[in-house]
Design a protein around this motif. Structure first.
Motif, mmCIF file in Angstrom:
data_model
loop_
_atom_site.group_PDB
_atom_site.id
_atom_site.type_symbol
_atom_site.label_atom_id
_atom_site.label_comp_id
_atom_site.label_asym_id
_atom_site.label_seq_id
_atom_site.Cartn_x
_atom_site.Cartn_y
_atom_site.Cartn_z
ATOM 1 N N ILE A 1 -12.989 3.257 3.658
ATOM 2 C CA ILE A 1 -13.204 2.058 4.378
ATOM 3 C C ILE A 1 -14.825 2.600 5.269
ATOM 4 C CG2 ILE A 1 -12.801 0.520 6.353
ATOM 5 C CD1 ILE A 1 -10.974 0.255 3.714
ATOM 6 N N ASP B 1 -11.066 -0.103 -6.708
ATOM 7 C CA ASP B 1 -9.682 -0.795 -6.654
ATOM 8 C C ASP B 1 -9.725 -2.267 -7.114
ATOM 9 O OD1 ASP B 1 -7.771 1.262 -5.752
ATOM 10 O OD2 ASP B 1 -9.146 1.437 -4.251
ATOM 11 N N VAL B 2 -8.782 -2.774 -7.260
ATOM 12 C CA VAL B 2 -8.906 -4.261 -7.826
ATOM 13 C C VAL B 2 -8.174 -5.263 -6.757
ATOM 14 C CG1 VAL B 2 -8.175 -5.673 -9.344
ATOM 15 C CG2 VAL B 2 -8.979 -3.751 -10.211
ATOM 16 N N LEU B 3 -8.996 -6.227 -6.503
ATOM 17 C CA LEU B 3 -8.410 -6.920 -5.302
ATOM 18 C C LEU B 3 -8.235 -8.330 -6.283
ATOM 19 C CD1 LEU B 3 -7.909 -6.618 -2.504
ATOM 20 C CD2 LEU B 3 -10.214 -7.538 -1.946
ATOM 21 N N LEU B 4 -7.098 -8.834 -5.997
ATOM 22 C CA LEU B 4 -6.747 -10.218 -6.920
ATOM 23 C C LEU B 4 -7.037 -11.321 -6.258
ATOM 24 C CD1 LEU B 4 -5.355 -9.853 -9.615
ATOM 25 C CD2 LEU B 4 -3.310 -10.653 -8.644
ATOM 26 N N MET C 1 -6.141 -15.439 -7.109
ATOM 27 C CA MET C 1 -5.444 -16.469 -7.793
ATOM 28 C C MET C 1 -5.962 -17.677 -7.692
ATOM 29 S SD MET C 1 -1.326 -15.130 -8.525
ATOM 30 C CE MET C 1 -1.831 -15.159 -10.458
ATOM 31 N N GLN D 1 -8.710 -18.464 -2.617
ATOM 32 C CA GLN D 1 -8.798 -17.232 -2.401
ATOM 33 C C GLN D 1 -9.828 -16.298 -2.687
ATOM 34 O OE1 GLN D 1 -5.188 -15.506 -3.918
ATOM 35 N NE2 GLN D 1 -3.761 -17.301 -3.508
ATOM 36 N N ARG E 1 -12.284 -16.580 0.519
ATOM 37 C CA ARG E 1 -11.898 -15.677 1.226
ATOM 38 C C ARG E 1 -12.582 -14.237 0.936
ATOM 39 N NH1 ARG E 1 -7.170 -13.252 2.197
ATOM 40 N NH2 ARG E 1 -8.363 -12.688 4.370
ATOM 41 N N VAL E 2 -12.276 -13.718 -0.103
ATOM 42 C CA VAL E 2 -12.659 -12.418 -0.476
ATOM 43 C C VAL E 2 -13.926 -12.217 -0.441
ATOM 44 C CG1 VAL E 2 -12.718 -11.147 -2.692
ATOM 45 C CG2 VAL E 2 -10.537 -11.580 -1.707
ATOM 46 N N LYS F 1 -15.106 -8.557 0.993
ATOM 47 C CA LYS F 1 -14.201 -7.353 0.750
ATOM 48 C C LYS F 1 -14.257 -6.900 -0.690
ATOM 49 C CE LYS F 1 -10.094 -7.221 3.039
ATOM 50 N NZ LYS F 1 -8.638 -7.676 3.489
ATOM 51 N N PHE G 1 -6.194 -5.019 6.200
ATOM 52 C CA PHE G 1 -5.599 -6.306 5.825
ATOM 53 C C PHE G 1 -5.557 -6.442 4.278
ATOM 54 C CE2 PHE G 1 -7.855 -6.437 10.042
ATOM 55 C CZ PHE G 1 -6.858 -7.036 10.555
ATOM 56 N N ASN G 2 -5.289 -5.395 3.814
ATOM 57 C CA ASN G 2 -4.802 -5.441 2.237
ATOM 58 C C ASN G 2 -3.325 -4.950 2.228
ATOM 59 O OD1 ASN G 2 -8.195 -3.957 1.301
ATOM 60 N ND2 ASN G 2 -7.300 -6.225 1.362
ATOM 61 N N SER H 1 0.438 -13.810 -3.175
ATOM 62 C CA SER H 1 -0.981 -13.935 -2.771
ATOM 63 C C SER H 1 -0.956 -15.018 -1.844
ATOM 64 C CB SER H 1 -1.670 -13.895 -4.161
ATOM 65 O OG SER H 1 -1.574 -15.136 -4.852
ATOM 66 N N TYR I 1 -4.583 -11.729 4.787
ATOM 67 C CA TYR I 1 -4.443 -10.533 4.028
ATOM 68 C C TYR I 1 -4.928 -10.777 2.491
ATOM 69 C CZ TYR I 1 -2.107 -8.078 7.667
ATOM 70 O OH TYR I 1 -1.682 -7.310 8.834
ATOM 71 N N ASP I 2 -5.340 -9.779 1.870
ATOM 72 C CA ASP I 2 -5.642 -9.831 0.568
ATOM 73 C C ASP I 2 -4.634 -8.631 -0.303
ATOM 74 O OD1 ASP I 2 -8.025 -11.675 0.146
ATOM 75 O OD2 ASP I 2 -8.971 -10.194 1.663
ATOM 76 N N VAL I 3 -4.491 -9.001 -1.760
ATOM 77 C CA VAL I 3 -3.771 -8.190 -2.508
ATOM 78 C C VAL I 3 -4.712 -7.348 -3.083
ATOM 79 C CG1 VAL I 3 -2.286 -8.421 -4.358
ATOM 80 C CG2 VAL I 3 -2.138 -9.787 -2.443
ATOM 81 N N LEU I 4 -4.161 -6.030 -3.067
ATOM 82 C CA LEU I 4 -4.535 -5.032 -4.076
ATOM 83 C C LEU I 4 -3.743 -4.443 -5.119
ATOM 84 C CD1 LEU I 4 -7.498 -3.900 -3.440
ATOM 85 C CD2 LEU I 4 -6.502 -1.950 -2.238
ATOM 86 N N LEU I 5 -4.240 -4.570 -6.332
ATOM 87 C CA LEU I 5 -3.128 -4.184 -7.269
ATOM 88 C C LEU I 5 -3.080 -2.672 -7.897
ATOM 89 C CD1 LEU I 5 -1.763 -6.696 -8.823
ATOM 90 C CD2 LEU I 5 -3.239 -6.370 -10.685
ATOM 91 N N VAL J 1 -4.725 4.523 -3.951
ATOM 92 C CA VAL J 1 -4.777 3.372 -2.788
ATOM 93 C C VAL J 1 -4.284 3.657 -1.710
ATOM 94 C CG1 VAL J 1 -3.153 1.327 -2.368
ATOM 95 C CG2 VAL J 1 -4.984 1.264 -4.187
ATOM 96 N N LYS K 1 -6.455 2.275 1.890
ATOM 97 C CA LYS K 1 -6.646 1.021 1.524
ATOM 98 C C LYS K 1 -5.758 -0.177 1.692
ATOM 99 C CE LYS K 1 -10.582 0.525 -1.144
ATOM 100 N NZ LYS K 1 -11.417 0.467 -2.579
#
Lengths: 334, 334
Positions: free
Chosen positions: A54, A99-102, A104, A112, A115-116, A121, B64-65, B90, B98-102, B116, B121
DNA sequence: CTGAAAGCGCTTACAG
DNA sequence: CTGAAAGCGCTTACAG
């Protein structure tokens, strides 16, 4: 065991050098003596230090995150496609330190994704499906976020990774025609999906050759549910159609069900083929003739391409991946 | 239109106040005059300023992930489950900033999860499936990362969000027994999945009541493929079994296929039910009696719980969500 | 109620 | 080859 929150500063102090030196040893950038480098690296190794991504990101204006946008409203049949895409994407992403941020999104709601990107991000994005008038695509274009799409798009500016659906469908159709079929029908789905157009064109291409001249063909587009399929199948049977080609496996499932209900034998009474090959049809009896694409490869390639873009490399506007036509039991072999 | 990279400093300068003040106006923390607050807020609004979440995160030791770990090796039938989970997760995540890290993990390879967390992260994680001896779970526990699991776990320390599979299966089985069935069989899958045990227990529970005393039951566990199912169905038919209950919809699909191949009519000659209700069976004919869970709710609840934990709230160790038994055409009604 | 200053953990000109 | 210093864009005691 290891110190939970070792920082570059701690190491610098411990080793009696500057933070700059530590940073350089890690990144490999900038001149640094071989000895000090080794010393730093082995200290890091020993104490299990991991740089704070970060913080690095903040300093470099990067996040090391890739946004993957997935449609939130896809149907069951398409699921394996997205699963494999994700696998391919996330493999190469993590191998390369990303890394992968999802996100939908649906046709109406792309919040969504927004936002990202407004929250900065992600460094780039991958769209796993494109519609004819794709909102996420427009948005990313407008915001100048680097991105690639899996699939095709009309817009010149977008980088696309796709299978060669058109050739694949042409090839499959040609094989069917060559086997002697003379009355063939195509059932297609939503024309707002770009891929639908490509498949249709491939189908038409097959008739341009000699084999197709004499063939009688019917095309039904924008067929989306079971009920419509029932009606069409009814009509085609009355008409003496020899082979029904489906644009995707959902439609193919519907067709097979419709035939089964009417006790029509496949391929004896009517042949069936699909322009896709999802695992959903895998256990069908008879097995269905279709086209196989390596979807995981699609995801990988998309991710590699995006990463190349992020590193400032020039990339192809369009890369087409291979396919494989699979003749199976639902059609008669020539 | 708007300045691409407006920062808190720019605004401070523009408005002739300190960065501290801007920060306070945004966060709402700390005393600040109503007037200045309004002034700052309207400036922000007007100039479309968005705080840099990464920078904020660095200062607050937050990202915030949320990490969502998905099995990379699930089969087609389970897919809709994960899709809906993800949707639920999500949605609430992004609603709460928040966001979603897969992370996709397999039994052997949990490296994506490790990346991760060692890269710091994520603030917490959600496991969407748990095995009996779950590696990701152990890892998170050991690293003291806050997390919740969707499903159940034996470990006292883990926060679990699940449906009440046991009651659900008991209730369905009871209904079957009440309809007069006296010879019933259960076909179950992998016992290393915790949910399998719960379903089995629910099945057994039903026989503890009066209705079950006289019923003859057979149980087959660890059935994983089509071939095994074929053999079992054969045996059960020879045996005069009245009803076959499947632990999941993959097995149920296999059973239905096996029966269809043998031209056995459902429910006339043998009844069939499933302990799950995926969309995969939705279009089956006859429709199959099963249990419906609200999977999206499961995802939502899991995410809400995790967020509560991150905010330092106390949460229930185990929350059980509701279900709905759906009697359909594959069984005879009492 | 408001601000100056230090800090989060890194990177990177610049100077030596 | 190495380091001091400023900077990335925020937050937060502390002081006033």
């Amino acid at each position: 065991m290891e110190d939970k929150n070792l920082t570059i500063g701690d190491i610098a102090e411990e080793l009696g050098v500057s933070k700059t030196t530590i940073s350089r040893a890690i990144s490999g950038k900038g001149r640094i003596g071989e000895k000090t480098r080794k010393r730093v690296l082995s200290y890091i190794e020993e104490h299990n230090y991991r740089p704070n991504v970060i913080a690095r990101g903040l300093a470099q204006h990067k996040t090391f995150n890739l946004g993957v946008v997935l449609p939130g409203d896809y149907n069951v049949v398409e699921l394996p496609f997205f699963q494999k895409c994700m696998l391919g994407i996330s493999r190469v992403a993590s191998a390369r330190g990303y890394d992968v941020l999802l996100s939908m999104v649906t046709a109406e709601n792309t919040s969504q994704l927004k936002r990202v990107v407004t929250n900065r991000k992600i460094d780039g994005a991958i769209l796993t499906r494109t519609l004819a008038n794709d909102k996420p695509m427009k948005y990313l274009l407008q915001k100048e976020v680097p991105f690639v799409v899996i699939g095709s798009a009309a817009d010149e500016r977008v980088i696309q990774i796709d299978n060669d659906h058109r050739s694949a469908c042409r090839e499959l159709t040609e094989k069917l025609l060559l086997s002697g079929i003379r009355k063939i029908a195509l059932i297609g789905s939503d024309e707002s999906h770009i891929v639908t157009g490509n498949r249709r064109r491939g189908f038409e291409d097959a008739f341009a050759g000699n084999g197709g001249r004499k063939a009688d063909r019917k095309v039904f587009m924008n067929v989306v549910d079971d009920v419509q399929v029932q009606g069409i199948v009814e009509q085609l049977l009355a008409d003496g159609t020899e082979c029904i080609v489906c644009m995707d496996d959902f439609l193919c499932g519907c067709v097979l069900n419709a035939l089964q209900m009417r006790q029509i034998a496949v391929p004896e009474q009517v042949q069936v083929a699909s322009f896709y090959d999802s695992t959903i049809l895998e256990y069908r009896n008879p097995s269905v003739t279709s086209i196989r694409f390596d979807v995981e490869e699609l995801g990988q390639k998309a991710c590699e391409t995006l990463l190349a873009m992020l590193e400032g490399e020039e990339v192809e506007r369009r890369t087409l991946l291979d396919y494989e036509v699979r003749m199976r039991d639902s059609t008669k072999q020539a």
